[in-house]
Structures are given as C-alpha cells and as structure tokens.
Design a protein around this motif. Structure first.
Motif, PDB file in Angstrom:
ATOM      1  N   VAL A 162       1.038  -1.324   0.035  1.00 44.36           N
ATOM      2  CA  VAL A 162      -0.116   0.030   0.126  1.00 44.36           C
ATOM      3  C   VAL A 162       0.880   1.176   0.010  1.00 44.36           C
ATOM      4  N   TRP A 163       1.836   1.130   0.763  1.00 49.63           N
ATOM      5  CA  TRP A 163       2.801   2.570   0.821  1.00 49.63           C
ATOM      6  C   TRP A 163       3.564   2.554  -0.585  1.00 49.63           C
ATOM      7  N   GLY A 164       3.862   1.498  -1.166  1.00 47.08           N
ATOM      8  CA  GLY A 164       4.377   1.591  -2.543  1.00 47.08           C
ATOM      9  C   GLY A 164       3.192   2.237  -3.455  1.00 47.08           C
ATOM     10  N   THR A 165       2.220   1.815  -3.208  1.00 48.20           N
ATOM     11  CA  THR A 165       1.279   1.986  -4.386  1.00 48.20           C
ATOM     12  C   THR A 165       0.856   3.595  -4.154  1.00 48.20           C
ATOM     13  N   LEU A 166       0.966   4.239  -2.971  1.00 47.58           N
ATOM     14  CA  LEU A 166       0.568   5.486  -2.572  1.00 47.58           C
ATOM     15  C   LEU A 166       1.565   6.452  -2.739  1.00 47.58           C
ATOM     16  N   LEU A 167       2.844   6.104  -2.316  1.00 48.41           N
ATOM     17  CA  LEU A 167       4.049   6.840  -2.492  1.00 48.41           C
ATOM     18  C   LEU A 167       4.989   6.753  -3.589  1.00 48.41           C
ATOM     19  N   ILE A 168       5.428   5.760  -3.883  1.00 53.35           N
ATOM     20  CA  ILE A 168       6.447   5.491  -4.768  1.00 53.35           C
ATOM     21  C   ILE A 168       5.988   5.438  -6.174  1.00 53.35           C
ATOM     22  N   ILE A 169       4.838   4.922  -6.312  1.00 59.86           N
ATOM     23  CA  ILE A 169       4.190   4.810  -7.906  1.00 59.86           C
ATOM     24  C   ILE A 169       3.932   6.301  -8.431  1.00 59.86           C
ATOM     25  N   PRO A 170       3.264   6.979  -7.723  1.00 61.84           N
ATOM     26  CA  PRO A 170       3.151   8.539  -8.145  1.00 61.84           C
ATOM     27  C   PRO A 170       4.443   9.293  -8.263  1.00 61.84           C
ATOM     28  N   TRP A 171       5.387   9.051  -7.314  1.00 62.64           N
ATOM     29  CA  TRP A 171       6.816   9.646  -7.712  1.00 62.64           C
ATOM     30  C   TRP A 171       7.484   9.330  -8.605  1.00 62.64           C
ATOM     31  N   ILE A 172       7.598   7.813  -8.978  1.00 65.95           N
ATOM     32  CA  ILE A 172       8.103   7.312 -10.144  1.00 65.95           C
ATOM     33  C   ILE A 172       7.379   7.931 -11.475  1.00 65.95           C
ATOM     34  N   SER A 173       6.008   7.801 -11.222  1.00 60.62           N
ATOM     35  CA  SER A 173       5.320   8.305 -12.645  1.00 60.62           C
ATOM     36  C   SER A 173       5.484   9.657 -12.921  1.00 60.62           C
ATOM     37  N   ASN A 174       5.439  10.700 -11.567  1.00 59.58           N
ATOM     38  CA  ASN A 174       5.448  12.218 -12.028  1.00 59.58           C
ATOM     39  C   ASN A 174       6.713  12.731 -11.959  1.00 59.58           C
ATOM     40  N   LYS A 175       7.640  12.173 -11.116  1.00 57.75           N
ATOM     41  CA  LYS A 175       8.896  13.054 -10.661  1.00 57.75           C
ATOM     42  C   LYS A 175      10.170  12.177 -11.376  1.00 57.75           C
ATOM     43  N   PHE A 176      10.208  10.948 -11.288  1.00 58.80           N
ATOM     44  CA  PHE A 176      11.353  10.508 -11.735  1.00 58.80           C
ATOM     45  C   PHE A 176      11.314   9.988 -13.021  1.00 58.80           C
ATOM     46  N   ALA A 177      10.339   9.129 -13.473  1.00 60.86           N
ATOM     47  CA  ALA A 177      10.376   8.552 -14.853  1.00 60.86           C
ATOM     48  C   ALA A 177      10.552   9.655 -15.896  1.00 60.86           C
ATOM     49  N   PRO A 178       9.784  10.917 -15.598  1.00 63.80           N
ATOM     50  CA  PRO A 178       9.702  11.936 -16.784  1.00 63.80           C
ATOM     51  C   PRO A 178      11.024  12.401 -17.480  1.00 63.80           C
ATOM     52  N   HIS A 179      12.150  12.237 -16.348  1.00 57.53           N
ATOM     53  CA  HIS A 179      13.423  12.607 -16.801  1.00 57.53           C
ATOM     54  C   HIS A 179      14.128  11.655 -18.009  1.00 57.53           C
ATOM     55  N   VAL A 198      12.000   8.745 -19.679  1.00 60.72           N
ATOM     56  CA  VAL A 198      10.969   8.359 -20.696  1.00 60.72           C
ATOM     57  C   VAL A 198       9.775   9.107 -21.013  1.00 60.72           C
ATOM     58  N   ASP A 199       9.121   9.120 -22.106  1.00 55.78           N
ATOM     59  CA  ASP A 199       7.940   9.795 -22.218  1.00 55.78           C
ATOM     60  C   ASP A 199       6.747   9.661 -21.259  1.00 55.78           C
ATOM     61  N   PHE A 200       6.594   8.431 -21.073  1.00 56.92           N
ATOM     62  CA  PHE A 200       5.219   8.008 -20.112  1.00 56.92           C
ATOM     63  C   PHE A 200       5.635   6.662 -19.399  1.00 56.92           C
ATOM     64  N   SER A 201       5.213   6.646 -18.125  1.00 54.39           N
ATOM     65  CA  SER A 201       5.358   5.588 -17.157  1.00 54.39           C
ATOM     66  C   SER A 201       4.241   5.753 -16.247  1.00 54.39           C
ATOM     67  N   THR A 202       3.652   4.558 -16.076  1.00 54.12           N
ATOM     68  CA  THR A 202       2.473   4.371 -15.111  1.00 54.12           C
ATOM     69  C   THR A 202       3.113   4.602 -13.779  1.00 54.12           C
ATOM     70  N   GLY A 203       4.301   4.325 -13.417  1.00 51.83           N
ATOM     71  CA  GLY A 203       4.905   4.234 -12.054  1.00 51.83           C
ATOM     72  C   GLY A 203       4.984   2.688 -11.688  1.00 51.83           C
ATOM     73  N   TYR A 204       4.247   1.695 -12.283  1.00 58.11           N
ATOM     74  CA  TYR A 204       4.342   0.429 -11.927  1.00 58.11           C
ATOM     75  C   TYR A 204       5.250  -0.317 -12.653  1.00 58.11           C
ATOM     76  N   THR A 205       6.584  -0.309 -11.766  1.00 51.19           N
ATOM     77  CA  THR A 205       7.924  -0.580 -12.561  1.00 51.19           C
ATOM     78  C   THR A 205       8.665  -1.555 -11.976  1.00 51.19           C
ATOM     79  N   VAL A 206       9.631  -2.141 -12.474  1.00 47.38           N
ATOM     80  CA  VAL A 206      10.650  -2.658 -11.775  1.00 47.38           C
ATOM     81  C   VAL A 206      11.278  -1.862 -10.656  1.00 47.38           C
ATOM     82  N   LEU A 207      11.563  -0.679 -10.907  1.00 49.80           N
ATOM     83  CA  LEU A 207      11.913   0.312  -9.973  1.00 49.80           C
ATOM     84  C   LEU A 207      11.238   0.187  -8.681  1.00 49.80           C
ATOM     85  N   ALA A 208       9.842   0.332  -8.947  1.00 49.85           N
ATOM     86  CA  ALA A 208       8.857   0.640  -7.744  1.00 49.85           C
ATOM     87  C   ALA A 208       8.792  -0.938  -7.097  1.00 49.85           C
TER      88      ALA A 208
END
Lengths: 318, 280
Positions: free
Chosen positions: A144-161, A163-173
């Motif tokens: 739950v913690w990963g879904t609420l915090l890590i996924i949005p962080w990867i999707s909005n902050k980290f991945a845009p640097h 790739v064009d688009f990422s849902t956040g549901y990734t190996v990194l998460a």
C-alpha cells in the motif's frame, strides 16, 4: 513385637513401591515428551520434502509437451494457446531482486557499521526495536505504501526525466518496496555478524592509530566478508519469495523488462494472481505449479548456501 | 636470542616524519616517560581508579602487578586512550607524556595511539596476510611506497624474532601462524609504527612456556629503545624481567618503586602479603 515389625516392613515396602510408581510415571512422561518432539521435528523436515515432491508431481504434466529448456528460456507466455515461456517471470524476479539488493546493501552495511561501531547504547536502545517493527510489518502494508507514495513519485517525478510516459508500476517500484522490506533483515543480520567479532580485533587496529572508519573498512568489513555474503544470499532468497507487496507495484506485464522503468511480473505475483482462476486448463495449472517449483528450488538452494557459509563463519570465530 | 636491533639502517620514523613533517621521534632525556598525576577514573559512577600518582621510567620494563579486578588493565588502557570506547566514562587528573597531557580532549588520538603500542593478552592478528599485518599501521598513516614497506616489514619481523620463520610465506594469512608466532607478529605490528612506549596486557598468559620465554626475552632486548609497561599476573615473570614495579590493589597504587626494592624489601604490609601469596 514381630507383628509390628512386619507391619513396619510392609508400610516401608508400600512407600517404596509408591515412590517407584511416581518415578516410573516421570520416566514415561520424559520419554513420551522426548519422542513426541523428535517426531514433530522430523515431520517438519519431511514436510519440506513432501512439498517439493508434490510440486514436482503437480507440474509434471507440463513436461509432457514442453522441454525444460523451452519452459525456462522461452519468452512466449500465451497460456490459452498452450505456450508457456517463463523467461519474463524469471527475468522479472531477478530484476526486482537485483535492484532491491543493489540499493539496500550499501545502506544496510553503513547502518550496521554505525550501530555496532559508532552508536552509543541509547541510540541502539531506540533503533533496534524500530528495526524489529519494520521487519514485522505485514507485507501488504509495504504494498500500500508503495502504491500510494512510490508509484506516483516514479510516474510524476522520476520517470519523466528518462521516458515519455510511465505508469509508475515498474521494476524500480518493486525494487524500492522490496528493498525497504529486506532492509531490517539485512541490518539485523549484519549487526549480529559484526558484534560477533572480538573486541580485541578492533582494539588491535585502534591502538595502531587507525580511525574508527579505517578499522571498520579494513578490519571489520574484511573479517565479516563471508558472513556478509551469506546474509545477502539469505536476503535474496527472502526477496524472491515476496509476493503481495511486489504484486501491487510491479505492473504484472508478462514481458522481459528492458530497463528499470518497464513493468515486470515476478514469479510469486504470477502464482498469486492466477492460481484458482483458470484451472479448467490442466496445462495452465501445471505451469503455475512449475513456477512454484522453480521458486521452491531456488529459495531452498540459496538458503542452504547461506546457512553453510554462516555455519563455517561461526566455526571460524569460535 | 639475538635481536638485530642496533644495526638500524633507518627508522620508520624517518619515513613517517615525511608523511607528517611536524613530528620528530626523539625521546627526551627525562628519566620518567609517563607521569600520572591525581588520576581518577569512573565508569558509570563506579570509582575504578582512585587518585593515582606514579612515574613510569623511560627505557625500562615496568610491571603492574596486583590481584584481579584491581584496575591494572584499565590503567593500561588509559595510557593509549583505548578506554575511551567504554560507555559512561569519566576521567579527571593528568597523564603527562613528554610534557603533554594525553587526557586533554583536543589531543589527536590516532597520533597519540601510534606512539603507544599495545600487545594484548590473546594474540589478535588482523584478517590479512603476515606482510599486511605488519604494514597495516604504516599504511593507515600514509606510507604507500612498496619498497619502504618491504624494508619496514622485514626490519620489524626481525626485531620480533619472526623473520626467519615467515620470510618465505609473507603472503599467507596471519591466522595460520601458531599462537606464539601470532603474538610475535602482533609485537612486530606494534613496533612498525615506531611507538615510544609498548603496553603489554598479560602478553604471555595465553602462550606456551617456550613462546612466553621468547616474548620475555624480546621485551628485555626491546627496552633499549622502548619503555615497556606490562600488566602481569605472574609474579615470577615480574621478578625475572621488571626494573620497576607498581603494585595496585582495589584501584589504588599501594606501592611503586625499583623492582629490587619492592620485591626484597616491600614497605607496605599489603604488598608483603601479596608477594608472599596470601591473596591473589
């Protein structure tokens, strides 16, 4: 006179036999308890073997149509067409585990060094229980913690640097969440290993004028190296079996990931997601059982390796 | 045993002084090396060392004797500040070494500890080769040159009487040596950073008789160049090699003086009883 003597003798005999009875009863209890515990211990060992055999028998049907090499190295996962390539899942498991260990290993080593070599006892007093709590949290909470915090962080902050688009549901998460989960395990294993080193060893280095950091780096870490390896192997085997938290954040896409920003589908997630659903296909059930067998064997082998190393380490310190 | 010690072609200090130019390895002509003044030490409120005053002479073997738990080892560990790692420590008083108080907070500890070598009760080789064990101290103080290190390692292994036994296997792990050899290796390791004082905490108690005799002989030879302070439980050993004796009891120094005087003619009743073996 004689009568009373006989009487006396009789009572003595009675007493003796009473003592003997109690004595026997105690012995019987002792033997039963010992035997029972022995049987229970053996039973739990047998259970492991039985599970292994059970998994093998259940997964046997899949070997009738596919070779082992095909199952492991093929990337085609189309259960409905009868294609079962496990590569995406094996790769997913390996990717997530490697990412987790890579970022957690340095952190946990430094934490353990700090706690054993630098920290005052009142710091330990608060940190140790905190670590225990972390280790004891149900894995769904991490998910739950990963879904609420890590996924949005990867999707909005980290991945845009990158790739064009990422849902956040990734190996990194998956790697981040899994890392947080094995962190307390690694730290407490490392602490145990470091504190088993004799103080004289540190004193020897310190009295030559080494700083704490030099001592930690060149003596403590070096001497503990086999133990560190064993702990990492143990943590890896734990990480590979982790299911719920991983299932919640990895994206569950049966493709071999090409970067840490791709979705992946680790083996435990595969089993948990699908078992019980499509059991009308006997091949599918066998395939899932085969996935379980892979996990079982890998975790068993890793555990044995790490136990063997740890055992040797303990012997060499004693 | 012959110690090739006088044929010093060079000293580590020359090399070390290159690394730290302000340092100079010259022991002054003071007759006392360490002078302890009003030393009080408390651990978690317990008074462990009680108002100690003692002068430890230069280039002599000083034996600290006394029953178990009287603070001998604590005093020894205070000399190289190894005691700092103990929690709840409180020290007051002075320990003067060449006119500097080693208990003052701003003293550079690593620098100070290098001047005070320690040989512990059980030999404790570091987890590395024989060569690296001796070179360890020099390396952490910044000597990297392989040739210099080679010279230092050979010189101090010879000084510790170990060279002939290990010269063909310098790269094997130090733990493969026998206990007695390990202890001599530890001695060589301490000497390699060119200390002025050697502390020995029951350095022979874990060794077999022959090894401990070797170590004793080494100490006797080493006092030409070093001041040696040793804690010992063996009175006979103290009688054999001590020049100066400090008798401690329950954290206090009961008697201190020339070995001959303390052993032959103890001034204190307690010392007399201890030497007679009335308690230990």
């Amino acid at each position: 006179m004689q009568d009373s003597e006989i009487q006396k003798e009789l009572t003595e005999k009675e007493e003796q036999s009473a003592v003997a009875k109690v004595f026997n009863y105690r012995l019987v209890k002792e033997k039963t308890a010992g035997g029972l515990m022995y049987i229970l211990t053996i039973a739990s060992l047998v259970l492991v073997v039985v599970m292994g055999i059970g998994l093998y028998l259940k997964s046997a049907p899949i070997f009738e149509e596919h070779s082992l090499g095909e199952l492991i190295f093929s990337s085609n996962w189309r259960p409905l067409k009868g294609q079962f390539g496990f590569m995406p899942f094996i790769a997913g498991t390996v990717w997530v585990t490697v990412v987790a260990v890579l970022w957690v290993l340095p952190i946990s080593l430094l934490t353990a060094i700090f706690l054993t070599e630098y920290a005052k006892s009142y710091v330990k007093k608060y940190v140790f229980p905190a670590l225990d709590i972390l280790a004891g949290l149900p894995s769904v909470i991490y998910g739950v913690w990963g879904t609420l915090l890590i996924i949005p962080w990867i999707s909005n902050k980290f991945a845009p640097h990158f790739v064009d688009f990422s849902t956040g549901y990734t190996v990194l998460a998956g790697g981040i969440v899994l890392g947080v989960m094995i962190l307390p395990l690694l730290v407490s294993l490392f602490i145990e290993i470091f504190s088993s080193l004799p103080t004289e060893l540190r004193d020897a280095s310190t009295s030559l004028g080494a700083t704490k950091w030099q001592t930690s780096k060149k003596v403590v870490l070096k001497k503990s190296f086999p133990g560190i390896m064993a702990s990492v192997v143990l943590a890896i085997s734990r990480a590979m079996g982790e299911t719920i938290a991983i299932l919640m954040v990895c994206g569950n896409l049966p493709e071999v990931p090409r970067s840490i920003l791709d979705a992946c589908y680790p083996i435990p997630a595969l089993i948990a997601n699908n078992y019980g659903e499509m059991l009308s296909l006997p091949q599918y059930e066998a395939a899932l059982m085969f996935a379980a067998l892979i996990l079982f064997v890998v975790v068993l082998v890793f555990n044995v390796i790490s136990r063997v190393i740890l055992y040797r380490v303990e012997k060499s310190y004693a | 045993m012959k110690i090739p010690f006088l044929d010093k072609l060079f000293t580590t200090s020359e090399l070390l002084s290159n690394a730290t130019p302000d340092r100079k390895f010259v022991s002054d002509n003071d007759s006392s090396e360490i002078s302890v003044e009003n030393l009080n030490l408390y651990i978690k409120g317990n008074h462990i060392l009680k108002n100690l005053n003692v002068q430890i002479p230069d280039k002599k073997i000083t034996c600290i004797i006394g029953p178990s738990g009287c603070g001998k080892s604590t005093l020894l560990k205070t000399f190289n500040r190894l005691i700092d790692s103990v929690e709840g420590l409180n020290v007051d008083g002075k320990i003067m070494l060449h006119g500097k108080n080693i208990l003052s907070e701003n003293e550079d500890l690593t620098h100070h500890r290098r001047k005070v070598g320690l040989v512990s009760q059980r030999p404790c080789p570091l987890p590395m080769s024989i060569y690296d064990n001796v070179a360890y101290g020099c390396r952490i103080h910044g000597i990297k040159n392989r040739k210099n290190l080679d010279k230092i390692v050979e010189h101090y292994l010879k000084a510790a009487g170990l060279w002939e036994e290990v010269k063909d296997r310098l790269n094997t792990p130090a733990v493969r040596l026998s206990i007695g050899q390990q202890q001599r290796l530890c001695l060589a390791r301490s000497l390699a950073v060119e200390p002025q004082i050697i502390l020995a905490d029951e350095a022979t108690s874990a060794l077999d008789p022959i090894s401990s005799k070797t170590i004793e002989e080494l100490f006797v030879n080493l006092k030409r160049d070093y001041s040696i302070v040793m804690v010992t439980h063996t009175l006979r050993q103290a009688r054999r090699i001590a020049d100066y004796v400090v008798f401690m009891y329950l954290g206090e120094i009961v008697e201190a003086g020339e070995a001959s005087q303390v052993f032959e003619n103890p001034q204190n009743e307690l010392t007399k009883k201890y030497l007679e073996g009335a308690f230990s």
